[in-house]
Design a protein around this motif. Structure first.
Motif, PDB file in Angstrom:
ATOM      1  N   VAL A   1       9.156 135.479  35.032  1.00  0.00           N
ATOM      2  CA  VAL A   1       7.912 136.202  34.747  1.00  0.00           C
ATOM      3  C   VAL A   1       7.200 136.577  36.041  1.00  0.00           C
ATOM      4  O   VAL A   1       6.645 137.676  36.165  1.00  0.00           O
ATOM      5  CB  VAL A   1       6.985 135.357  33.839  1.00  0.00           C
ATOM      6  CG1 VAL A   1       5.631 136.051  33.645  1.00  0.00           C
ATOM      7  CG2 VAL A   1       7.637 135.127  32.482  1.00  0.00           C
TER       8      VAL A   1
ATOM      9  N   HIS B   1       6.542 134.170  26.023  1.00  0.00           N
ATOM     10  CA  HIS B   1       7.385 134.748  27.057  1.00  0.00           C
ATOM     11  C   HIS B   1       7.651 136.251  26.877  1.00  0.00           C
ATOM     12  O   HIS B   1       7.213 137.070  27.687  1.00  0.00           O
ATOM     13  CB  HIS B   1       8.713 133.973  27.117  1.00  0.00           C
ATOM     14  CG  HIS B   1       9.689 134.525  28.097  1.00  0.00           C
ATOM     15  ND1 HIS B   1      11.063 134.401  27.947  1.00  0.00           N
ATOM     16  CD2 HIS B   1       9.517 135.229  29.244  1.00  0.00           C
ATOM     17  CE1 HIS B   1      11.671 134.977  28.942  1.00  0.00           C
ATOM     18  NE2 HIS B   1      10.767 135.486  29.750  1.00  0.00           N
TER      19      HIS B   1
ATOM     20  N   ILE C   1       1.188 131.969  32.133  1.00  0.00           N
ATOM     21  CA  ILE C   1       2.541 131.438  32.341  1.00  0.00           C
ATOM     22  C   ILE C   1       2.577 129.944  32.033  1.00  0.00           C
ATOM     23  O   ILE C   1       3.516 129.446  31.397  1.00  0.00           O
ATOM     24  CB  ILE C   1       3.007 131.713  33.784  1.00  0.00           C
ATOM     25  CG1 ILE C   1       3.187 133.219  33.999  1.00  0.00           C
ATOM     26  CG2 ILE C   1       4.304 130.976  34.089  1.00  0.00           C
ATOM     27  CD1 ILE C   1       3.482 133.603  35.440  1.00  0.00           C
TER      28      ILE C   1
ATOM     29  N   ILE D   1      13.436 144.078  31.862  1.00  0.00           N
ATOM     30  CA  ILE D   1      13.249 142.697  31.371  1.00  0.00           C
ATOM     31  C   ILE D   1      14.476 142.194  30.611  1.00  0.00           C
ATOM     32  O   ILE D   1      14.385 141.212  29.871  1.00  0.00           O
ATOM     33  CB  ILE D   1      11.990 142.581  30.488  1.00  0.00           C
ATOM     34  CG1 ILE D   1      12.129 143.438  29.226  1.00  0.00           C
ATOM     35  CG2 ILE D   1      10.743 142.955  31.262  1.00  0.00           C
ATOM     36  CD1 ILE D   1      11.051 143.167  28.183  1.00  0.00           C
TER      37      ILE D   1
ATOM     38  N   ASN E   1      15.112 138.553  31.211  1.00  0.00           N
ATOM     39  CA  ASN E   1      14.184 137.713  30.450  1.00  0.00           C
ATOM     40  C   ASN E   1      14.625 137.579  28.999  1.00  0.00           C
ATOM     41  O   ASN E   1      14.605 136.479  28.417  1.00  0.00           O
ATOM     42  CB  ASN E   1      12.773 138.297  30.495  1.00  0.00           C
ATOM     43  CG  ASN E   1      12.189 138.312  31.887  1.00  0.00           C
ATOM     44  OD1 ASN E   1      12.649 139.056  32.750  1.00  0.00           O
ATOM     45  ND2 ASN E   1      11.176 137.489  32.134  1.00  0.00           N
TER      46      ASN E   1
ATOM     47  N   ALA F   1       6.274 139.601  28.749  1.00  0.00           N
ATOM     48  CA  ALA F   1       7.230 140.391  29.541  1.00  0.00           C
ATOM     49  C   ALA F   1       7.260 141.856  29.119  1.00  0.00           C
ATOM     50  O   ALA F   1       7.553 142.739  29.938  1.00  0.00           O
ATOM     51  CB  ALA F   1       8.623 139.781  29.425  1.00  0.00           C
TER      52      ALA F   1
END
Length: 314
Positions: free
Chosen positions: A165, A183, A100, A194, A197, A187
């Protein structure tokens, strides 16, 4: 390696494969990666050193260039050492928290660099369209505020991704076919929905990088309108020449990114290793070539580089 929660098993450690399908060629692939990274580090560090130690280069254009060089160093350093560790030592294991942190640094650096290119376009617009007011508009105070604004914009827009996340449960495969974390790539391994996201990532991209590109285009349209109204051909040539380096850097930064996006969207039959290689080109080519482009096309920097490198050797 795994923790139990109310939804099942969630991975907390992932394995980066490197270039999927080309694992046997990792040693050879590492050679251009290493050379490019060394050039990027040395070139951008030299550029920053020259700009900050030469009072003649303490102008807005060169200060923005030093910011670009700093962003280049961060962008390449967040990705290339990890890739080299995979290529040389098969050290692809990475914790979720580190993953992350890496993806946040990568995306924030990319947005920062896009913002700096926009500011440099604004700098050229002021220099060509309002030359007599150039130094009164772009004061040190304004430059400092611009620098702070770019930093805050990039990290404030990326910071929510940490929580987006963190809320996910990674119960699928924990092997990531890439050289670094990003990212949506991470994900996709979640068992949760998601869509948040995806939509947040898309909105950040549209309101930062895409908006920057549109504003850069508008700036250069205004610059061209002013240039073509100049009575002297020499003046037109000189004005356009001052924008040459910046235009090259813009093409180098946005070009591979647009091409990579198109291949991800429409190139369903393109092998995965092509996608990974193109993404790495986006992260490594601009930091390596930016100082070379400015060193070749900008006389003041070229003269200072010659003075620093060759005069000291004598």
């Amino acid at each position: 390696m795994k923790i139990l929660n109310h939804t099942g098993v969630s991975h907390t450690v992932f394995h980066l494969l490197g270039i999927p399908g080309l694992e046997d060629q990792h040693i050879w692939i590492s050679i251009p990666f290493f050379i490019s990274y060394v050039i990027a580090l040395l070139g951008n560090s030299l550029l920053i050193f020259i700009i900050f130690t030469r009072r003649s280069l303490h102008e807005p254009m060169y200060l923005f260039l030093s910011m670009l060089a700093g962003a280049d160093i961060v962008l390449s350093t967040t990705t290339v050492p990890q890739a080299l560790a995979i290529f040389w030592f098969q050290a692809g294991e990475i914790s979720l928290d580190c993953c992350i942190s890496q993806l946040c640094c990568v995306h924030a650096s990319f947005i920062s660099e896009s913002g700096i290119l926009l500011v440099m376009a604004f700098d050229r617009y002021i220099a060509i369209c309002y030359p007599l007011r150039y130094m009164t508009i772009l004061t040190r105070t304004l430059i400092g505020k611009i620098c702070l604004g770019i930093f805050l914009r990039s990290y404030c827009t990326i910071f929510p991704i940490v929580f987006l996340v963190k809320r996910l449960t990674f119960c699928q495969n924990n092997i990531i076919p890439h050289t670094f974390c990003e990212h949506i790539g991470l994900a996709r391994y979640a068992c949760n929905d998601i869509r948040v996201n995806i939509w947040y990532g898309l909105s950040v991209l549209m309101f930062t990088v895409v908006l920057d590109l549109v504003l850069i285009f508008v700036s250069y349209m205004l610059i061209l309108c002013t240039v073509f109204q100049m009575p002297s051909q020499d003046a037109r040539h000189k004005a356009l020449n001052t924008c040459g380096s910046h235009v090259c850097v813009i093409i180098l930064f946005y070009g591979p990114g647009i091409f990579t996006t198109l291949t991800h969207r429409y190139g369903r039959h393109i092998p995965p290793y092509i996608h990974v290689l193109l993404t790495n080109v986006c992260m490594l080519a601009p930091p390596m070539l930016n100082p070379i482009i400015y060193g070749i096309k900008t006389k003041q920097i070229r003269d200072e580089v010659v003075r620093v490198v060759f005069v000291r050797q004598k």
